[in-house]
Design an enzyme around this catalytic site. Structure first.
Site, PDB file in Angstrom:
ATOM      1  N   GLU A  75       0.814  -1.212   0.000  1.00 20.49           N
ATOM      2  CA  GLU A  75       0.000   0.000   0.000  1.00 20.49           C
ATOM      3  C   GLU A  75       0.848   1.263   0.000  1.00 20.49           C
ATOM      4  OE1 GLU A  75      -3.712   2.135   2.311  1.00 20.49           O
ATOM      5  OE2 GLU A  75      -2.624   0.548   3.346  1.00 20.49           O
ATOM      6  N   ASP A  93      -0.617  -5.185   3.010  1.00 24.80           N
ATOM      7  CA  ASP A  93      -1.098  -3.984   3.692  1.00 24.80           C
ATOM      8  C   ASP A  93      -0.479  -3.988   5.088  1.00 24.80           C
ATOM      9  OD1 ASP A  93      -2.382  -1.805   4.771  1.00 24.80           O
ATOM     10  OD2 ASP A  93      -4.352  -2.351   4.014  1.00 24.80           O
ATOM     11  N   ILE A  95      -0.712  -1.979   7.693  1.00 28.94           N
ATOM     12  CA  ILE A  95      -1.727  -1.775   8.735  1.00 28.94           C
ATOM     13  C   ILE A  95      -3.072  -1.601   8.035  1.00 28.94           C
ATOM     14  CG2 ILE A  95      -2.540  -0.402  10.674  1.00 28.94           C
ATOM     15  CD1 ILE A  95       0.282   0.503  11.195  1.00 28.94           C
ATOM     16  N   ASP A  96      -3.884  -2.627   8.059  1.00 30.76           N
ATOM     17  CA  ASP A  96      -5.226  -2.533   7.500  1.00 30.76           C
ATOM     18  C   ASP A  96      -6.152  -2.128   8.635  1.00 30.76           C
ATOM     19  OD1 ASP A  96      -7.118  -2.718   5.446  1.00 30.76           O
ATOM     20  OD2 ASP A  96      -7.786  -4.649   6.207  1.00 30.76           O
ATOM     21  N   THR A  98      -5.981   1.635   9.451  1.00 31.60           N
ATOM     22  CA  THR A  98      -5.139   2.717   9.974  1.00 31.60           C
ATOM     23  C   THR A  98      -5.938   3.704  10.812  1.00 31.60           C
ATOM     24  OG1 THR A  98      -3.585   2.525   8.125  1.00 31.60           O
ATOM     25  CG2 THR A  98      -3.578   4.586   9.341  1.00 31.60           C
ATOM     26  N   ASP A 233      -5.698  -4.888   0.356  1.00 31.27           N
ATOM     27  CA  ASP A 233      -6.737  -4.993   1.382  1.00 31.27           C
ATOM     28  C   ASP A 233      -7.380  -6.373   1.399  1.00 31.27           C
ATOM     29  OD1 ASP A 233      -6.746  -2.198   2.293  1.00 31.27           O
ATOM     30  OD2 ASP A 233      -7.571  -1.739   0.319  1.00 31.27           O
TER      31      ASP A 233
END
Length: 293
Positions: A75, A93, A95-96, A98, A233
């Site tokens: 990402e 990702d 940190i999915d 955030t 994601d």
């Protein structure tokens, strides 16, 4: 001719991704999130933190050292025009969720996927705050915390939307056609039948696409509808959901064969009546999302 996949040790890759996810989880849970301006963020709801960037750097470096011939899509390093190829590609990702991370809401995950020949093949989704690990390898089933098969209970038949819990997300795009399609569809899903709606049991919006897909895989959620998210994601959660017997199709009506980078998704849990449920949901969508077209 043998496929690329036949030459890969998918179990080794799966186990290595879990180790990387655990390391990333330590970085996430010990961080003090500070938002930064980075890349082409569209508005104040489209957040990135220093931790997102640091985790992706650690993940990409670690994976490149172990698998130097694999491609990488993340990402925080994505550039407009980048395209997924048939080559083995880690889709990440860092940190999915955030926004949840910034606000201290523990519905946060690291999502580590591997796509081969454009197909999601290995998936690891780890919530470091709850120490919840979902993982799967294509053709070998999906599991919670290594040993518990998904779904977590014998799936009841999928009847109609008026007996379903549906997960949706507003996303960070708060204007334009797709925002209108989402808003009007949400209203129709919630409204009573007397007011011309589907009267679903409930709409849920949690803020992490990867964990939403895992929620459908577990059987806790019946459906998840999304437009606007990206391959990073959904890649890992896609493997977990489909290996748990779930189904993913296009978030716009009519297309049963969505791609991992299609950016519009409708996920349905395992259970008799999947296709009928998809068709019923498609019938309630108010318009057509333009993202991914």
């Amino acid at each position: 001719m043998p496929s690329i996949m036949s030459d890969l040790n998918l179990q080794e890759i799966h186990d290595f991704l879990i180790a990387v996810a655990k390391k990333a989880g330590e970085m996430i849970t010990t961080a003090r999130p500070t938002t930064v301006a980075a890349g082409e963020k569209k508005n104040s709801a489209d957040l990135v933190t220093e931790t997102d960037q640091a985790v992706e750097k650690m993940v990409s470096t670690t994976l490149k050292e172990k698998y130097p011939d694999f491609a990488f899509m993340g990402e925080e390093t994505y550039k407009p025009g980048d395209r997924l190829t048939a080559a083995p590609t880690f889709i990440v990702d860092p940190i999915d969720g955030t926004t949840n991370f910034v606000h201290g809401y523990p519905y946060v995950s690291i999502s580590l996927g591997l796509a081969v020949e454009h197909k999601p093949t290995v998936g690891v989704v780890f919530n470091p705050f709850t120490q919840t690990l979902y993982s799967a390898i294509k053709g070998r089933g999906a599991f919670l915390n290594h040993t518990t098969p998904l779904p977590l209970r014998d799936p009841e038949p999928l009847r109609q939307l008026d007996s379903a819990v549906v997960c949706v997300e507003w996303g960070s795009e708060r204007t334009g056609n797709d925002y209108k399609v989402k808003s009007e569809t949400f209203r129709k899903l919630c409204a009573s039948k007397e007011d011309g709606g589907a009267m679903v049991h409930g709409l849920r919006s949690f803020g992490s696409a990867a964990l939403n897909l895992c929620g459908v895989a577990s059987g806790a959620l019946d459906l998840y509808w999304e437009g606007g998210c990206w391959a990073w994601d959904v890649c890992a959660g896609w493997v977990i959901l489909t290996e748990a017997g779930g189904l993913i199709v296009d978030g716009n009506p009519g297309n049963w064969e969505q791609s991992v980078d299609g950016r519009r998704y409708l996920a349905v849990r395992k259970g008799e009546g999947q296709k009928a449920m998809v068709e019923e949901f498609w019938g309630w969508i108010q318009g057509k999302m333009e993202v991914g077209i």
